[in-house]
Enzyme design. Structure first.
Site, PDB file in Angstrom:
ATOM      1  N   LYS A   7       0.793  -1.445   0.029  1.00 49.84           N
ATOM      2  CA  LYS A   7      -0.181   0.274  -0.110  1.00 49.84           C
ATOM      3  C   LYS A   7       0.839   1.525  -0.236  1.00 49.84           C
ATOM      4  O   LYS A   7       0.811   2.289  -0.960  1.00 49.84           O
ATOM      5  CB  LYS A   7      -0.830   0.033   0.798  1.00 49.84           C
ATOM      6  CG  LYS A   7      -1.871   0.923   1.002  1.00 49.84           C
ATOM      7  CD  LYS A   7      -2.860   1.154   2.791  1.00 49.84           C
ATOM      8  CE  LYS A   7      -1.441   1.674   3.520  1.00 49.84           C
ATOM      9  NZ  LYS A   7      -2.952   2.064   4.720  1.00 49.84           N
ATOM     10  N   ASP A  58      -6.665   1.375   1.005  1.00 52.59           N
ATOM     11  CA  ASP A  58      -6.668   0.746   2.481  1.00 52.59           C
ATOM     12  C   ASP A  58      -8.319   0.608   2.714  1.00 52.59           C
ATOM     13  O   ASP A  58      -9.343   0.719   2.179  1.00 52.59           O
ATOM     14  CB  ASP A  58      -6.405   2.279   2.620  1.00 52.59           C
ATOM     15  CG  ASP A  58      -7.650   3.847   2.454  1.00 52.59           C
ATOM     16  OD1 ASP A  58      -8.314   3.278   1.367  1.00 52.59           O
ATOM     17  OD2 ASP A  58      -7.401   4.688   3.295  1.00 52.59           O
TER      18      ASP A  58
END
Length: 214
Positions: free
Chosen positions: A124, A142
């Site tokens: 991420k 997320d």
């Protein structure tokens, strides 16, 4: 998990997002690729506002890996001690700075493989840096994006990697670069976790969420 929306519906949703916010930006403050990398690393299990508060004094004195090394771990901790998990994050940031100086000439690499090899950097974080610093249409999934993608039917998936791939596969190419910004902002302020603000939702007419009319 909501059923996947048709491609044309997704295109209409992102046209609405673009019309409402033509140039969405991430909320983490930074001045270059390195400070973005540090800010994202600090943001794990912390709020963007909390990270920004800490980095406003940090980045003026440590905006490159070498300056971070010169500051030292104790100096770094003095700036970030209000951020959750700061001891571990401080160690990782110092290790990262050393590797960037020794192995990458003091520059942040522009490949996902190289980024995830750095301490404290996961997929991420790497995708955020690739997108915001290097203009790569990488999708940083997320909790907000995961929720919005599944609740609306834009890009449903059982885990973050599945949602990332669904975003890449299902959202029109012209929206890919800014897609994760729109989705994060939508999840943060409208499609919130406990009680989504469906009556005020920009994309309500196109969303596949069955409870939106309740």
């Amino acid at each position: 998990m909501t059923a996947p929306l048709p491609y044309q519906t997704i295109a209409e949703i992102f046209a609405l997002f673009e019309e409402a916010e033509p140039d969405p930006q991430g909320e983490l403050e930074h001045v270059n690729a390195y400070t973005l990398l540090v800010a994202v690393a600090l943001s794990a299990q912390a709020t963007d506002a909390g990270v920004n508060k800490a980095t406003r004094s940090l980045f003026p004195v440590a905006d490159t890996p070498q300056k971070m090394l010169d500051l030292g771990e104790e100096g770094l901790i003095a700036h970030i001690k209000t951020v959750g998990l700061y001891p571990t994050k401080a160690r990782n940031i110092m290790k990262m700075a050393r590797i960037l100086v020794d192995d990458f000439g003091g520059e942040v690499p522009s490949s996902r493989e190289a980024l995830v090899s750095l301490p404290g950097v996961g997929r991420k974080t790497a995708n955020v840096v690739l997108n915001a610093a290097f203009g790569v249409p990488a999708q940083a999934v997320d909790t907000h994006i995961f929720r919005v993608a599944n609740r609306t039917g834009i890009a449903p998936g059982k885990d973050v990697v599945a949602v990332e791939r669904a975003v890449e596969d299902r959202i029109p190419a012209q929206y890919q670069l800014r897609a994760h910004h729109w989705l994060i902002l939508h999840g943060r302020y409208t499609c919130v976790a406990r009680k989504p603000k469906c009556p005020a939702c920009l994309i309500r007419e196109h969303c596949g969420y069955e409870e939106k009319w309740l």
